[in-house]
Design a protein around this motif. Structure first.
Motif, short mmCIF file in Angstrom:
data_model
loop_
_atom_site.label_atom_id
_atom_site.label_comp_id
_atom_site.label_asym_id
_atom_site.label_seq_id
_atom_site.Cartn_x
_atom_site.Cartn_y
_atom_site.Cartn_z
N ASN A 74 0.85 -1.20 0.00
CA ASN A 74 0.00 0.00 0.00
C ASN A 74 0.88 1.25 0.00
O ASN A 74 1.15 1.83 1.04
N VAL A 75 1.30 1.64 -1.18
CA VAL A 75 2.26 2.73 -1.32
C VAL A 75 1.64 4.00 -1.91
O VAL A 75 2.28 5.05 -1.91
N MET A 76 0.43 3.91 -2.42
CA MET A 76 -0.25 5.07 -3.01
C MET A 76 -1.28 5.60 -2.01
O MET A 76 -1.89 4.81 -1.28
N PRO A 77 -1.49 6.91 -1.98
CA PRO A 77 -2.53 7.45 -1.09
C PRO A 77 -3.88 6.80 -1.39
O PRO A 77 -4.28 6.65 -2.55
N GLY A 78 -4.56 6.37 -0.33
CA GLY A 78 -5.87 5.73 -0.48
C GLY A 78 -5.82 4.22 -0.63
O GLY A 78 -6.87 3.56 -0.66
N ASP A 79 -4.62 3.64 -0.71
CA ASP A 79 -4.51 2.20 -0.89
C ASP A 79 -5.10 1.41 0.29
O ASP A 79 -5.65 0.33 0.09
N GLY A 80 -4.98 1.93 1.51
CA GLY A 80 -5.50 1.21 2.67
C GLY A 80 -6.98 0.89 2.51
O GLY A 80 -7.39 -0.27 2.50
N PRO A 81 -7.82 1.93 2.36
CA PRO A 81 -9.25 1.66 2.15
C PRO A 81 -9.55 0.96 0.83
O PRO A 81 -10.43 0.10 0.76
N ARG A 82 -8.82 1.29 -0.22
CA ARG A 82 -9.09 0.72 -1.55
C ARG A 82 -8.84 -0.79 -1.55
O ARG A 82 -9.58 -1.55 -2.16
N PHE A 83 -7.79 -1.22 -0.87
CA PHE A 83 -7.41 -2.64 -0.88
C PHE A 83 -7.57 -3.28 0.50
O PHE A 83 -6.79 -4.13 0.89
N LYS A 84 -8.64 -2.86 1.19
CA LYS A 84 -8.93 -3.49 2.48
C LYS A 84 -9.40 -4.92 2.24
O LYS A 84 -9.60 -5.34 1.09
N GLY A 85 -9.59 -5.66 3.31
CA GLY A 85 -9.94 -7.07 3.19
C GLY A 85 -11.24 -7.31 2.44
O GLY A 85 -12.25 -6.68 2.73
#
Length: 176
Positions: A74-85
């Motif tokens: 998760n290196v791009m801003p917003g990756d956390g929510p975008r690629f959540k479980g």
């Protein structure tokens, strides 16, 4: 596997969800050689916990906790929510979505449409792919609940619940 057996393993799963996921789970287990009672017991116990007995194919939390997690890609801003479980095994992180995309020759374009993992066929397929990629059949063959949980969860969250599902799965698949 039939509906009655899956209901014994996941007694809190609704009939509608069992009907929705059962054919995809059977296909997935065949595809990824989750083909012995012990392998199936472990696989189904883990997805029972991760999905809340087939209720959740998207993590309830926002995913903000994964923001900036380089270990997940998760290196791009917003990756956390975008690629959540997502999916029955809660596939998490840009890297895992990208690797699944590569496995399927970008058929589903998950980097642009991660929500597709919430569909019953992909929710099951992704779980089997993750299981296979992490060599969890070998751990299941040795009845290694803690090691499987660590590979899936990164820790031991829900270990007691996973164990309870495993006990039911073994009773339904091995001793019946």
């Amino acid at each position: 596997m039939d509906k009655t057996t899956l209901k014994k393993i996941m007694p809190f799963a609704t009939d509608a969800n069992i009907d929705k996921f059962l054919p995809h789970l059977n296909d997935t287990m065949a595809t990824f050689e989750i083909d012995t009672p012990m392998r199936q017991a472990h696989f189904l116990a883990q997805i029972a916990h991760e999905s809340g007995s087939l209720r959740y194919v998207r993590e309830i939390a926002s995913g903000e906790a994964y923001e900036g997690r380089k270990d997940l890609g998760n290196v791009m801003p917003g990756d956390g929510p975008r690629f959540k479980g997502r999916g029955l095994i809660q596939l998490t992180g840009r890297t895992n979505y990208k690797l699944f995309d590569e496995y399927t020759n970008h058929e589903y374009d998950l980097l642009h449409h991660p929500e597709r993992v919430e569909q019953p066929d992909l929710a099951s397929l992704v779980a089997g792919w993750f299981w296979h990629r992490n060599k969890l059949n070998e751990l299941a063959d040795r009845d290694q609940l803690m090691k499987i949980t660590k590979k899936i969860n990164g820790g031991y969250n829900g270990l007691e619940d996973r164990g309870e599902h495993l006990t039911r799965a073994k009773a339904a698949l091995i001793t019946s």
